[in-house]
Design a protein around this motif. Structure first.
Motif, PDB file in Angstrom:
ATOM      1  N   GLY A 100      11.247 -27.150  20.954  1.00  6.59           N
ATOM      2  CA  GLY A 100      10.563 -27.085  22.234  1.00  6.59           C
ATOM      3  C   GLY A 100       9.055 -27.017  22.140  1.00  6.59           C
ATOM      4  N   VAL A 101       8.390 -27.533  23.182  1.00  9.40           N
ATOM      5  CA  VAL A 101       6.932 -27.600  23.177  1.00  9.40           C
ATOM      6  C   VAL A 101       6.315 -26.202  23.277  1.00  9.40           C
ATOM      7  CG1 VAL A 101       6.653 -27.837  25.688  1.00  9.40           C
ATOM      8  CG2 VAL A 101       4.972 -28.873  24.142  1.00  9.40           C
ATOM      9  N   ASN A 102       7.042 -25.246  23.876  1.00  7.93           N
ATOM     10  CA  ASN A 102       6.496 -23.887  23.962  1.00  7.93           C
ATOM     11  C   ASN A 102       6.297 -23.276  22.589  1.00  7.93           C
ATOM     12  OD1 ASN A 102       6.268 -23.768  26.751  1.00  7.93           O
ATOM     13  ND2 ASN A 102       8.371 -23.071  27.033  1.00  7.93           N
ATOM     14  N   TRP A 103       7.300 -23.429  21.714  1.00  8.87           N
ATOM     15  CA  TRP A 103       7.167 -22.918  20.352  1.00  8.87           C
ATOM     16  C   TRP A 103       6.064 -23.663  19.613  1.00  8.87           C
ATOM     17  CZ3 TRP A 103       8.722 -18.595  18.269  1.00  8.87           C
ATOM     18  CH2 TRP A 103       9.804 -17.907  18.835  1.00  8.87           C
ATOM     19  N   MET A 104       6.035 -24.975  19.795  1.00  9.21           N
ATOM     20  CA  MET A 104       4.997 -25.771  19.142  1.00  9.21           C
ATOM     21  C   MET A 104       3.612 -25.295  19.563  1.00  9.21           C
ATOM     22  SD  MET A 104       2.523 -28.275  19.486  1.00  9.21           S
ATOM     23  CE  MET A 104       2.870 -28.902  21.140  1.00  9.21           C
ATOM     24  N   SER A 105       3.425 -25.089  20.873  1.00  3.87           N
ATOM     25  CA  SER A 105       2.100 -24.708  21.358  1.00  3.87           C
ATOM     26  C   SER A 105       1.722 -23.295  20.919  1.00  3.87           C
ATOM     27  CB  SER A 105       2.042 -24.814  22.888  1.00  3.87           C
ATOM     28  OG  SER A 105       2.918 -23.897  23.501  1.00  3.87           O
ATOM     29  N   ARG A 106       2.693 -22.372  20.894  1.00  2.00           N
ATOM     30  CA  ARG A 106       2.382 -21.011  20.438  1.00  2.00           C
ATOM     31  C   ARG A 106       1.918 -21.013  18.982  1.00  2.00           C
ATOM     32  NH1 ARG A 106       7.976 -19.062  22.817  1.00  2.00           N
ATOM     33  NH2 ARG A 106       7.425 -18.785  25.024  1.00  2.00           N
ATOM     34  N   ILE A 107       2.683 -21.703  18.147  1.00  2.00           N
ATOM     35  CA  ILE A 107       2.324 -21.766  16.722  1.00  2.00           C
ATOM     36  C   ILE A 107       0.993 -22.481  16.543  1.00  2.00           C
ATOM     37  CG2 ILE A 107       3.005 -22.742  14.496  1.00  2.00           C
ATOM     38  CD1 ILE A 107       5.939 -22.283  15.401  1.00  2.00           C
ATOM     39  N   ASN A 108       0.815 -23.562  17.284  1.00  2.00           N
ATOM     40  CA  ASN A 108      -0.428 -24.324  17.179  1.00  2.00           C
ATOM     41  C   ASN A 108      -1.619 -23.501  17.663  1.00  2.00           C
ATOM     42  OD1 ASN A 108      -1.583 -26.827  16.375  1.00  2.00           O
ATOM     43  ND2 ASN A 108      -1.868 -27.388  18.517  1.00  2.00           N
ATOM     44  N   ASN A 109      -1.433 -22.750  18.747  1.00  2.00           N
ATOM     45  CA  ASN A 109      -2.516 -21.911  19.260  1.00  2.00           C
ATOM     46  C   ASN A 109      -2.928 -20.843  18.246  1.00  2.00           C
ATOM     47  OD1 ASN A 109      -2.338 -23.367  21.607  1.00  2.00           O
ATOM     48  ND2 ASN A 109      -1.422 -21.736  22.822  1.00  2.00           N
ATOM     49  N   ILE A 110      -1.935 -20.212  17.622  1.00  2.00           N
ATOM     50  CA  ILE A 110      -2.236 -19.203  16.598  1.00  2.00           C
ATOM     51  C   ILE A 110      -2.954 -19.846  15.422  1.00  2.00           C
ATOM     52  CG2 ILE A 110      -1.202 -17.623  14.919  1.00  2.00           C
ATOM     53  CD1 ILE A 110       1.067 -17.179  16.958  1.00  2.00           C
ATOM     54  N   GLY A 111      -2.448 -21.015  14.999  1.00  2.00           N
ATOM     55  CA  GLY A 111      -3.064 -21.709  13.874  1.00  2.00           C
ATOM     56  C   GLY A 111      -4.491 -22.130  14.157  1.00  2.00           C
ATOM     57  N   VAL A 112      -4.729 -22.650  15.364  1.00  2.00           N
ATOM     58  CA  VAL A 112      -6.077 -23.085  15.720  1.00  2.00           C
ATOM     59  C   VAL A 112      -7.022 -21.885  15.811  1.00  2.00           C
ATOM     60  CG1 VAL A 112      -7.460 -24.027  17.624  1.00  2.00           C
ATOM     61  CG2 VAL A 112      -5.427 -25.241  16.842  1.00  2.00           C
ATOM     62  N   THR A 113      -6.529 -20.769  16.338  1.00  2.00           N
ATOM     63  CA  THR A 113      -7.350 -19.558  16.379  1.00  2.00           C
ATOM     64  C   THR A 113      -7.748 -19.130  14.969  1.00  2.00           C
ATOM     65  OG1 THR A 113      -6.245 -18.822  18.412  1.00  2.00           O
ATOM     66  CG2 THR A 113      -7.441 -17.162  17.133  1.00  2.00           C
ATOM     67  N   CYS A 114      -6.768 -19.161  14.053  1.00  2.00           N
ATOM     68  CA  CYS A 114      -7.065 -18.833  12.647  1.00  2.00           C
ATOM     69  C   CYS A 114      -8.069 -19.817  12.056  1.00  2.00           C
ATOM     70  CB  CYS A 114      -5.783 -18.845  11.817  1.00  2.00           C
ATOM     71  SG  CYS A 114      -4.618 -17.521  12.189  1.00  2.00           S
ATOM     72  N   GLU A 115      -7.923 -21.095  12.411  1.00  3.52           N
ATOM     73  CA  GLU A 115      -8.832 -22.099  11.870  1.00  3.52           C
ATOM     74  C   GLU A 115     -10.248 -21.891  12.387  1.00  3.52           C
ATOM     75  OE1 GLU A 115      -9.297 -26.931  11.253  1.00  3.52           O
ATOM     76  OE2 GLU A 115      -7.541 -26.128  12.291  1.00  3.52           O
ATOM     77  N   ILE A 116     -10.374 -21.603  13.673  1.00  7.94           N
ATOM     78  CA  ILE A 116     -11.699 -21.356  14.241  1.00  7.94           C
ATOM     79  C   ILE A 116     -12.355 -20.152  13.574  1.00  7.94           C
ATOM     80  CG2 ILE A 116     -12.929 -20.673  16.335  1.00  7.94           C
ATOM     81  CD1 ILE A 116     -10.910 -22.352  17.923  1.00  7.94           C
ATOM     82  N   VAL A 117     -11.578 -19.078  13.399  1.00  2.38           N
ATOM     83  CA  VAL A 117     -12.095 -17.896  12.709  1.00  2.38           C
ATOM     84  C   VAL A 117     -12.506 -18.260  11.282  1.00  2.38           C
ATOM     85  CG1 VAL A 117     -11.494 -15.627  11.780  1.00  2.38           C
ATOM     86  CG2 VAL A 117     -10.799 -16.257  14.108  1.00  2.38           C
ATOM     87  N   GLY A 118     -11.677 -19.076  10.621  1.00  3.07           N
ATOM     88  CA  GLY A 118     -11.987 -19.502   9.264  1.00  3.07           C
ATOM     89  C   GLY A 118     -13.261 -20.319   9.184  1.00  3.07           C
ATOM     90  N   VAL A 119     -13.449 -21.233  10.139  1.00  2.00           N
ATOM     91  CA  VAL A 119     -14.665 -22.054  10.155  1.00  2.00           C
ATOM     92  C   VAL A 119     -15.894 -21.166  10.334  1.00  2.00           C
ATOM     93  CG1 VAL A 119     -15.942 -23.782  11.479  1.00  2.00           C
ATOM     94  CG2 VAL A 119     -13.527 -24.163  10.950  1.00  2.00           C
ATOM     95  N   ILE A 120     -15.800 -20.212  11.284  1.00  2.00           N
ATOM     96  CA  ILE A 120     -16.928 -19.299  11.516  1.00  2.00           C
ATOM     97  C   ILE A 120     -17.226 -18.479  10.257  1.00  2.00           C
ATOM     98  CG2 ILE A 120     -17.681 -17.287  12.839  1.00  2.00           C
ATOM     99  CD1 ILE A 120     -16.054 -18.404  15.208  1.00  2.00           C
ATOM    100  N   ALA A 121     -16.158 -18.023   9.586  1.00  2.00           N
ATOM    101  CA  ALA A 121     -16.343 -17.233   8.361  1.00  2.00           C
ATOM    102  C   ALA A 121     -16.995 -18.060   7.261  1.00  2.00           C
ATOM    103  CB  ALA A 121     -14.997 -16.687   7.892  1.00  2.00           C
ATOM    104  N   VAL A 122     -16.522 -19.299   7.091  1.00  2.00           N
ATOM    105  CA  VAL A 122     -17.076 -20.175   6.060  1.00  2.00           C
ATOM    106  C   VAL A 122     -18.544 -20.462   6.332  1.00  2.00           C
ATOM    107  CG1 VAL A 122     -17.005 -22.507   5.106  1.00  2.00           C
ATOM    108  CG2 VAL A 122     -14.887 -21.220   5.405  1.00  2.00           C
TER     109      VAL A 122
END
Length: 524
Positions: A191-213
């Motif tokens: 389902g798209v809900n699970w996809m979007s939840r996982i993707n949202n968490i992943g993108v949040t982690c990526e944004i934090v990672g980019v800022i940290a780098v």
């Protein structure tokens, strides 16, 4: 192949409004005007829409992979190719945003080109994009091999050499990539809900990672920002300009996929308003974060002349700054970015395949167009794309150079698909589009649809010129790109050969004489 698909079934706005998964009768009735039934679950909000485009670009994944490519050709001044490519792609994104406001339908590239250029143009745009997305997803999945063995040696399951060019590294890359694709396929099926939840968490982690780098790079700078004016070595090319143009391929490879918000339009609430904004925002945020990462790496690199920055890229800079465990934490963040990047690409590809099948444009269309009523997900396209991606991955076991060449060529197919939107769109603009187009002028919240207004024609011309030049640049038969080892001379011509083969196969597969359940009126 049957031309009878769910899109051909009679649908009323009142019936759609009663759907338990409909967020707005306006959105679903809007879709019915295009001749389609609301089957996908419309539950995505603004951030989920943005995340789809941002995770497709995935600067934390792609810049880690490709920094050395740009620097190796043109030295620190390759930085300037980044804003140049961004400006060109932003011209494309502006056109996409205007189309997304008027045609909020899954399979965006296919649907937009089809409505601007007709059935043949639309089909080939979809054909190019599906093939490109499949190879791109495979290339993203294989990037786990660059990260996970450095996190923990236990991830090197096959052999001991983790280098992608070694036999054990190539085999292990296929194993890790295949496991990742199985996971992303499963997530897309439930389902798209699970996809979007996982993707949202992943993108949040990526944004934090980019800022940290970026923060680490700038706080450990060894030189000033004027380093971007240093041309360094011209890479042995006949003149620096040629080397600089070649280095621009790095940015061209990274800044694609920002239109994924359009692919998920039928699952987004008020897509006429949300998709145009998130298309522009996903590209802009990626360009800003990526530009700062490149600048910071150039400022913080221990050396610009020892050759390691060209061969090892960003990991060389990071390992010189970070010590364990922070370096390991950052690598885990990169692995998360690889995961959500693969997930986003596969999701976009499955929606594109579903959209084409719904119009009866693919073999086995009735199966590929079927949506699971419980999950609201086109399961068959997700599984098929996952299996094909794993098959493409297997090429890396036999020859990693061929796989790398395929990955490069698939980006050309994406740019060709983009041109098959922007060129017909320009033709329609010269005939009066969107002023003469039918359909609503406001979104579900009463706001006027995004429009370029008087800037439409010049922005569209700029997008076409940029796209054409980039296709030429990407396709140019350079041994340094397509056959760097010199082992297979024919690979130098991989781009024109592959494009010819893809076009030829597309002509053979084109569904001649098959009725389309949703006829297209050009420009409507």
């Amino acid at each position: 192949m049957s031309a009878t698909t769910p899109a051909a079934q009679p649908t009323t706005a009142s019936a759609l409004a009663s759907s338990p998964h409909a967020s707005s009768p306006h959105d679903d009735g809007d879709l019915a005007e295009f001749g389609y039934e609301q089957q996908l679950h419309r539950s995505l909000g603004k951030f989920a829409s943005f995340a789809a485009g941002f995770s497709f670009v995935s600067i934390l994944t792609t810049i880690f992979q490709l920094f050395g490519l740009g620097f190796g050709f043109a030295g620190p001044a390759f930085f300037w190719t980044w804003p140049v490519v961004f400006i060109g792609q932003f011209m494309v994104a502006l056109n996409f945003a205007e189309l997304a406001a008027r045609y909020p339908i899954s399979g965006a590239i296919y649907q937009w080109s089809r409505r601007m250029g007709g059935e043949i143009v639309g089909w080939f745009a979809g054909w190019f994009m599906i093939l490109a997305q499949i190879v791109t997803a495979s290339a993203a999945a294989i990037a786990l091999q660059v990260v996970l063995p450095n996190v923990w040696s236990g991830f090197q399951i096959i052999g001991e050499d983790s280098a992608l060019t070694s036999s054990s590294g190539a085999a292990n890359a296929v194993l890790l990539g295949s496991v990742l694709l199985v996971l992303t396929t499963f997530i897309n099926c439930i389902g798209v809900n699970w996809m979007s939840r996982i993707n949202n968490i992943g993108v949040t982690c990526e944004i934090v990672g980019v800022i940290a780098v970026v923060g680490m790079f700038f706080t450990h700078a060894q030189r000033g920002p004027d380093v971007v004016f240093d041309t360094g070595s011209a890479g042995g090319q006949p003149g620096y300009a040629w080397a600089w143009i070649m280095s621009g391929l790095m940015a061209a490879y990274v800044m694609v996929g920002f239109g994924s918000a359009g692919e998920l339009a039928e699952e987004t609430r008020n897509p006429r308003r949300v998709a145009p904004r998130t298309i522009r925002l996903a590209l802009s945020a990626s360009a800003l974060g990526g530009g700062l990462m490149i600048l910071g790496a150039l400022m913080a690199a221990p050396s610009l002349t020892d050759g390691r920055l060209a061969t090892e890229g960003l990991p060389y800079v990071l390992t010189s700054i970070l010590s364990s465990p922070w370096g390991t934490v950052l690598l885990i963040d990169v692995a998360i970015a690889v995961f959500v990047c693969t997930l986003a690409i596969q999701t976009a590809a499955s929606r594109l395949m579903f959209s084409m099948a719904r119009d009866g444009r693919l073999p086995a269309s009735p199966i590929l167009a079927k949506v699971n009523p419980r999950t609201g997900t086109p399961i068959a396209p997700s599984i098929l794309i996952g299996l094909i991606c794993i098959a493409v991955l297997a090429v890396n076991v036999g020859n990693s150079a061929i796989f790398a060449t395929l990955s490069s060529v698939c980006i050309i197919l994406i740019y060709l698909a983009y041109l098959m939107v922007t060129v017909p769109l320009l033709v329609q603009r010269l005939k009066g589009w969107p002023r003469t187009a039918a359909g609503p002028k406001f979104d579900a919240e009463g706001e006027k649809l995004f429009s370029l207004g008087i800037w439409g024609v010049p922005v569209n011309i700029a997008a076409v010129v940029y796209g054409a030049l980039m296709v030429i640049n990407l396709s140019w038969p350079r041994a340094e790109i397509f056959n760097p080892t010199g082992e297979y001379p024919i690979l130098q011509w991989a781009a024109p050969i592959t494009i010819a083969l893809v076009v030829g196969l597309g002509v053979a597969c084109f569904p001649r004489g098959r009725a389309t359940p949703n006829p297209v009126t050009i420009g409507a």
